[in-house]
Write a protein that holds these residues in place. Structure first.
Motif, PDB file in Angstrom:
ATOM      1  N   LYS A 552       0.848  -1.186   0.000  1.00 33.65           N
ATOM      2  CA  LYS A 552       0.000   0.000   0.000  1.00 33.65           C
ATOM      3  C   LYS A 552       0.883   1.236   0.000  1.00 33.65           C
ATOM      4  N   ARG A 553       0.269   2.391  -0.188  1.00 30.24           N
ATOM      5  CA  ARG A 553       1.001   3.647  -0.154  1.00 30.24           C
ATOM      6  C   ARG A 553       1.779   3.750   1.161  1.00 30.24           C
ATOM      7  N   ILE A 554       3.014   4.247   1.081  1.00 24.50           N
ATOM      8  CA  ILE A 554       3.828   4.364   2.286  1.00 24.50           C
ATOM      9  C   ILE A 554       3.400   5.622   3.034  1.00 24.50           C
ATOM     10  N   HIS A 555       2.865   5.414   4.227  1.00 28.30           N
ATOM     11  CA  HIS A 555       2.389   6.533   5.049  1.00 28.30           C
ATOM     12  C   HIS A 555       2.491   6.127   6.511  1.00 28.30           C
ATOM     13  N   GLU A 556       2.739   7.102   7.365  1.00 23.27           N
ATOM     14  CA  GLU A 556       2.903   6.792   8.787  1.00 23.27           C
ATOM     15  C   GLU A 556       1.680   6.106   9.369  1.00 23.27           C
ATOM     16  N   TYR A 557       0.456   6.521   8.978  1.00 20.85           N
ATOM     17  CA  TYR A 557      -0.716   5.919   9.599  1.00 20.85           C
ATOM     18  C   TYR A 557      -0.932   4.481   9.152  1.00 20.85           C
ATOM     19  N   LYS A 558      -0.371   4.093   8.012  1.00 19.09           N
ATOM     20  CA  LYS A 558      -0.488   2.708   7.556  1.00 19.09           C
ATOM     21  C   LYS A 558       0.508   1.797   8.281  1.00 19.09           C
ATOM     22  N   PHE A 598       9.350  13.047   3.296  1.00 15.67           N
ATOM     23  CA  PHE A 598      10.693  12.573   3.634  1.00 15.67           C
ATOM     24  C   PHE A 598      10.657  11.407   4.612  1.00 15.67           C
ATOM     25  N   LEU A 599       9.825  11.482   5.648  1.00 15.18           N
ATOM     26  CA  LEU A 599       9.827  10.413   6.639  1.00 15.18           C
ATOM     27  C   LEU A 599       9.390   9.090   6.016  1.00 15.18           C
ATOM     28  N   ALA A 600       8.437   9.132   5.097  1.00 12.70           N
ATOM     29  CA  ALA A 600       8.024   7.898   4.409  1.00 12.70           C
ATOM     30  C   ALA A 600       9.179   7.328   3.610  1.00 12.70           C
ATOM     31  N   LYS A 601       9.981   8.189   3.013  1.00 13.23           N
ATOM     32  CA  LYS A 601      11.148   7.711   2.265  1.00 13.23           C
ATOM     33  C   LYS A 601      12.187   7.093   3.206  1.00 13.23           C
ATOM     34  N   VAL A 602      12.336   7.649   4.393  1.00 10.15           N
ATOM     35  CA  VAL A 602      13.279   7.077   5.358  1.00 10.15           C
ATOM     36  C   VAL A 602      12.784   5.708   5.821  1.00 10.15           C
ATOM     37  N   ILE A 603      11.473   5.533   5.932  1.00 11.67           N
ATOM     38  CA  ILE A 603      10.928   4.220   6.294  1.00 11.67           C
ATOM     39  C   ILE A 603      11.265   3.195   5.206  1.00 11.67           C
ATOM     40  N   ILE A 604      11.144   3.584   3.946  1.00  5.51           N
ATOM     41  CA  ILE A 604      11.546   2.682   2.855  1.00  5.51           C
ATOM     42  C   ILE A 604      13.026   2.338   2.985  1.00  5.51           C
ATOM     43  N   LYS A 605      13.823   3.332   3.269  1.00  6.14           N
ATOM     44  CA  LYS A 605      15.265   3.096   3.425  1.00  6.14           C
ATOM     45  C   LYS A 605      15.529   2.148   4.588  1.00  6.14           C
ATOM     46  N   LEU A 606      14.813   2.301   5.681  1.00  9.13           N
ATOM     47  CA  LEU A 606      14.984   1.392   6.824  1.00  9.13           C
ATOM     48  C   LEU A 606      14.618  -0.034   6.434  1.00  9.13           C
ATOM     49  N   ILE A 607      13.522  -0.208   5.704  1.00  6.84           N
ATOM     50  CA  ILE A 607      13.143  -1.551   5.248  1.00  6.84           C
ATOM     51  C   ILE A 607      14.268  -2.152   4.404  1.00  6.84           C
ATOM     52  N   SER A 608      14.807  -1.360   3.497  1.00  3.35           N
ATOM     53  CA  SER A 608      15.887  -1.838   2.620  1.00  3.35           C
ATOM     54  C   SER A 608      17.141  -2.177   3.422  1.00  3.35           C
ATOM     55  N   ASP A 609      17.460  -1.358   4.425  1.00  4.26           N
ATOM     56  CA  ASP A 609      18.649  -1.605   5.238  1.00  4.26           C
ATOM     57  C   ASP A 609      18.492  -2.871   6.079  1.00  4.26           C
ATOM     58  N   VAL A 610      17.313  -3.045   6.658  1.00  4.19           N
ATOM     59  CA  VAL A 610      17.070  -4.261   7.446  1.00  4.19           C
ATOM     60  C   VAL A 610      17.149  -5.489   6.534  1.00  4.19           C
ATOM     61  N   TYR A 742      18.551   7.430  10.850  1.00  5.92           N
ATOM     62  CA  TYR A 742      17.156   7.239  11.267  1.00  5.92           C
ATOM     63  C   TYR A 742      16.747   8.245  12.346  1.00  5.92           C
ATOM     64  N   ARG A 743      17.420   9.375  12.368  1.00  2.00           N
ATOM     65  CA  ARG A 743      17.161  10.374  13.412  1.00  2.00           C
ATOM     66  C   ARG A 743      15.683  10.754  13.473  1.00  2.00           C
ATOM     67  N   ASP A 744      15.054  10.967  12.335  1.00  2.00           N
ATOM     68  CA  ASP A 744      13.654  11.394  12.324  1.00  2.00           C
ATOM     69  C   ASP A 744      12.725  10.278  12.784  1.00  2.00           C
ATOM     70  N   ILE A 745      13.030   9.057  12.391  1.00  2.00           N
ATOM     71  CA  ILE A 745      12.222   7.928  12.858  1.00  2.00           C
ATOM     72  C   ILE A 745      12.347   7.779  14.367  1.00  2.00           C
ATOM     73  N   LEU A 746      13.560   7.864  14.882  1.00  2.00           N
ATOM     74  CA  LEU A 746      13.780   7.713  16.324  1.00  2.00           C
ATOM     75  C   LEU A 746      13.110   8.821  17.115  1.00  2.00           C
ATOM     76  N   ASP A 747      13.203  10.048  16.615  1.00  4.87           N
ATOM     77  CA  ASP A 747      12.531  11.160  17.288  1.00  4.87           C
ATOM     78  C   ASP A 747      11.028  10.927  17.323  1.00  4.87           C
ATOM     79  N   ASN A 748      10.496  10.407  16.243  1.00  3.39           N
ATOM     80  CA  ASN A 748       9.073  10.105  16.163  1.00  3.39           C
ATOM     81  C   ASN A 748       8.696   9.027  17.184  1.00  3.39           C
ATOM     82  N   ILE A 749       9.452   7.940  17.194  1.00  5.70           N
ATOM     83  CA  ILE A 749       9.142   6.824  18.090  1.00  5.70           C
ATOM     84  C   ILE A 749       9.214   7.255  19.559  1.00  5.70           C
TER      85      ILE A 749
END
Length: 814
Positions: A552-558, A598-610, A742-749
């Motif tokens: 599905k579309r990459i979005h924080e609420y999903k 940008f944050l959705a793109k960082v989530i994609i990057k995290l998936i790829s890195d993992v 992942y600074r933005d993801i961590l700040d969010n979490i």
């Protein structure tokens, strides 16, 4: 000269030739190739045109009957139509699929490869566009006199490529080789105006003096329903300059200036959803929305006058459905047309508009309920801003009569009278429509309680529900032929246009032989998916593993973030206990992030890195694979969905309007892990609580946490799993030592977590481990999968369209 009717009858004679001869005729005379030199794409085009010929007969008959019977017309306005490939769909609906297969294979060709030489139409991005496509199929199948209106995007949203794990956007090129399904209508041209000023005469008559004009050109695609008896039209608009190029400037050598207007005009139909993070992007997007809406209204009024002499009763003969807020500009545009072009008073024009327009809301997210800066709106559409002020004035008087307070009225007007910075399109669509519908029972109730609470108080009968559905033709019959053959063998073929017939499969849910055949089909689909992944991205996966899919579309609420964090937790547990009897999993993600998100793109990057770490860990092997599949589209979904064991529908409760991917997966026998959000609520009611895996907070608990701004740290301190994951992300474990990636993801979490990943995480983890246990009981899993297929019949888009026709459009179906 022969009469037109006789010419049409003579043309029908072509359809009496064999289907194979039709293909050969088009290969030679339409494509310009002979059989010895034709490539797969040539055969695909010839095949498309041969079946298109057969669609045209029903298309002309359908149109003629609609005019003769003066059938009420339904016009569906949508920024997106995610129709996917058309060839297999058309062959299936017209009953020529097997004949086409036999002919193509007799030429020594691979039928699958010929079908897939067609590119997906780049006309949509996500659920909004795919729903519109399903609705077009179902309007034709149920006999609704429907017409879709949208934009003929040259490049779609973008082609998603990956570069070192980061999303990269490139233009789609789907029209480079032409579109065999479309008919250009050069005679259907409308002027679309922008800018300028409004001049008022002494008698009070307003006249818009625009400063810019472009033209909308029509391209039509026939959309056939099941068995081809009814064929509707999808009309897409392409933009062109209204005036020829400035030849004087060209001859003077100022080539760019001579083509300036052409470039400006053509940008309107270049790209779906241009980035709106810049003033230029916002202006283009508003212009796009007005462009296709204004052209569509002009077109339907022209068609209306074929049967009727006065627009007084437009709403009795026409129903316009606004698919989300993108076409909400239809409210002032229809009023403007009635006032300025047909001399109606504002009061009468507003009344006619409110009887004609209807609005589907798809979101409770405030940022997704479009609003435009007032200055920008006035610059582009000055006359429409005047009319919106008139709407607000009339609405204010209405609201006073029902007893609303001044401050309440101000909050629900289109433009807040004391904070005049924004034109609020959701409010405009609501105020200007006869009916407003949600797309699932939960979403509809939340609309009444949240974003449209005060408007609902004023108009208590306006909001109704029409839960979404999906077309069984594309989403079982075509994409899962093994399952559709088994179902037809057991219960007959009536399920194809009466999906609730699937209930008859319940009696086979515990039949061991049926379970084996059903799961063998699932196994074959998983092998096909594994081959697809290897061909597309070069990763080998074990088809015997559980295929766990979120597309599905990459979005924080999903909450793709929660899914990948759970994958990290599972990886950590596997590393800590390598000899434990872990259920092997393949976790597949796919979807696009908006270019400016940008944050959705960082989530994609995290998936790829993992994925890079997990997939290359020899100690893990085939126990766990993580995959991000780039450039997700309808064609990819047609392989992913039948091959799924587990469907991830894990959005934050209260934020997903409905979802339709959840329906497609369950229909194809994937079990759902999800929150009580969107249509998951109704799916649980139909499937039974024992056949779906529900976890997490309900919508009211989410709202309560958000309201009191509960701190994620309160939960993190009690979760060793989350603490370990956070430590790994902070240390650069998955990012080659880059501690800031992942600074933005961590700040969010750790500090915000608006979409409640942290408080739902442990319940999600526990539910996933329960799913592992159930999957290791093959008979129990098979029974649940069969019951998912058997009990999903209510979620057909045919049922949804019949609901719209009965409760909103007031038009008959067959």
């Amino acid at each position: 000269m022969k009469p037109v009717q006789h010419e049409f009858e003579d043309a029908k004679d072509l359809l009496h030739e064999s289907f194979g001869n039709s293909v050969l005729r088009h290969l030679i005379y339409s494509v310009g190739k002979d059989t010895s030199h034709a490539v797969e794409r040539d055969w695909c085009v010839a095949l498309s045109m041969a079946i298109r010929d057969r669609m045209v007969e029903g298309w002309i008959d359908t149109t003629r009957q609609i005019y003769e019977k003066k059938q009420k017309r339904v016009y569906y306005l949508s920024m997106e139509f995610m129709i996917g490939r058309m060839l297999e769909d058309s062959l299936t609906n017209l009953g020529h699929l097997q004949e086409a297969r036999t002919f193509i294979e007799a030429q020594g060709l691979n039928f699958h490869d010929v079908l897939h030489a067609e590119q997906d139409a780049a006309l949509g991005n996500g659920g909004l566009g795919r729903l519109a496509a399903c609705f077009m199929d179902s309007m034709s199948t149920t006999g609704v006199a429907g017409m879709g209106y949208g934009i003929r995007y040259q490049h779609g949203i973008f082609r998603q490529n990956m570069e070192n794990g980061w999303q990269m956007e490139e233009p789609e090129d789907w029209l480079v080789q032409g579109n065999a399904w479309e008919f250009r209508r050069p005679e259907v041209v409308y002027d679309i105006n922008y800018g300028g000023f409004v001049e008022t005469s002494d008698d009070g008559k307003a006249e818009w003096k625009p400063s810019e004009r472009v033209q909308a050109i029509a391209f039509d695609m026939p959309i056939a329903g099941w068995k081809g008896a009814h064929v509707n039209t999808l009309r897409l608009w392409s933009a062109r300059q209204a005036d020829l190029m400035n030849l004087k400037k060209f001859n003077e050598g100022d080539f760019m200036a001579s083509a300036h207007q052409q470039i400006l005009a053509e940008t309107l139909s270049k790209v779906l959803y241009p980035g709106d993070h810049t003033p230029e992007g916002r202006e283009l997007r508003l212009k796009q929305e007005y462009f296709f809406t204004a052209a569509s209204l002009q077109d339907l009024i022209r068609r209306f006058f074929t049967n009727y002499d006065s627009l007084d009763n437009l709403g009795d003969h026409v129903a316009v459905q606004l698919n989300d807020t993108h076409p909400a500009i239809a409210v002032p545009e229809l009023i403007r047309t009635l006032m300025d072009d047909y001399d109606y008073s504002f009061e009468r024009a507003f009344e006619i508009t409110r009887k004609t327009l209807h609005y589907t809301n798809h979101t409770l997210l405030p940022e997704a309920l479009e609003k435009w800066p007032k200055g920008l709106f006035e610059h582009i559409l000055p006359r429409h801003l005047q009319i919106i002020n008139m709407i607000d004035g009339a609405f204010y008087q209405e609201a006073l009569k029902v007893g609303l307070e001044h401050n309440v009225i101000a909050n629900i007007q289109v433009i807040h009278p004391h904070q005049q910075d924004w034109v609020r399109m959701g409010n405009l669509a609501f105020i200007g429509s006869r009916k407003v519908n949600g797309v699932s029972a939960l979403h509809t109730e939340l609309m009444k309680q949240t974003v449209f609470h005060d408007l609902h108080t004023m108009f208590p009968d306006k909001i109704i529900n029409q839960t979404n559905g999906v077309t069984p033709r594309r989403w079982v019959l075509e994409c899962n032929p093994g399952l559709s053959d088994l179902v037809t063998e057991k219960i007959g073929e009536d399920w194809i246009d009466d999906l609730e017939q699937l209930k008859k499969l319940e009696e086979f849910a515990e039949d061991a032989k049926f379970q084996k055949r059903y799961m063998d089909i699932k196994s074959d689909n998983k092998k096909r998916l594994a081959e697809f992944l290897e061909a597309r991205i070069g990763i080998t996966v074990n088809p015997d593993a559980m295929f766990d899919i979120q597309i599905k579309r990459i979005h924080e609420y999903k909450r793709q973030l929660m899914n990948i964090l759970e994958a990290v937790a599972l990886y950590n547990e596997m590393k800590a206990n390598p000899s434990a009897p872990w259920q092997p999993r393949v976790k597949i993600f796919a979807g696009k992030a908006a270019p400016s998100y940008f944050l959705a793109k960082v989530i994609i990057k995290l998936i790829s890195d993992v994925a890079e770490v997990v997939n290359n860990d020899p100690e893990i092997g085939d126990k766990l694979k993580v995959i991000f599949l780039p450039n997700y589209n309808v064609s990819a979904a047609e392989v992913l969905i039948p091959g799924a064991d587990l469907s991830e529908q894990i959005s934050t409760a209260g934020f997903e309007a409905s979802g339709t991917g959840n329906m497609k997966f369950a229909l194809n026998g994937a079990l759902t892990v999800g929150t009580l959000d969107g249509a998951n609520v109704e799916m649980q009611e139909h499937l039974g609580e024992d056949n779906i895996f529900i976890f997490g907070m309900k919508a009211d608990a989410v709202a309560e946490r958000q309201h009191r701004r509960a701190r994620p740290s309160e939960v993190i301190k009690d979760s060793q799993r989350l603490q370990q994951i956070i430590g790994q992300l902070e240390s650069g474990f998955f990012s080659d030592g880059d501690t800031g990636r992942y600074r933005d993801i961590l700040d969010n979490i750790k500090n915000h977590d608006y979409f409640q990943v942290v408080p739902d995480f442990e319940d999600y983890w526990a539910t996933q481990r329960h799913i592992d246990e159930v999957y290791q009981k093959p008979s129990e899993w098979a029974k649940m999968a069969i019951l998912n297929t058997a009990r999903m019949g209510w979620f057909s888009s045919d049922r949804t369209i019949r609901g719209y026709a009965k409760d909103i459009w007031k038009t008959p179906t067959i």
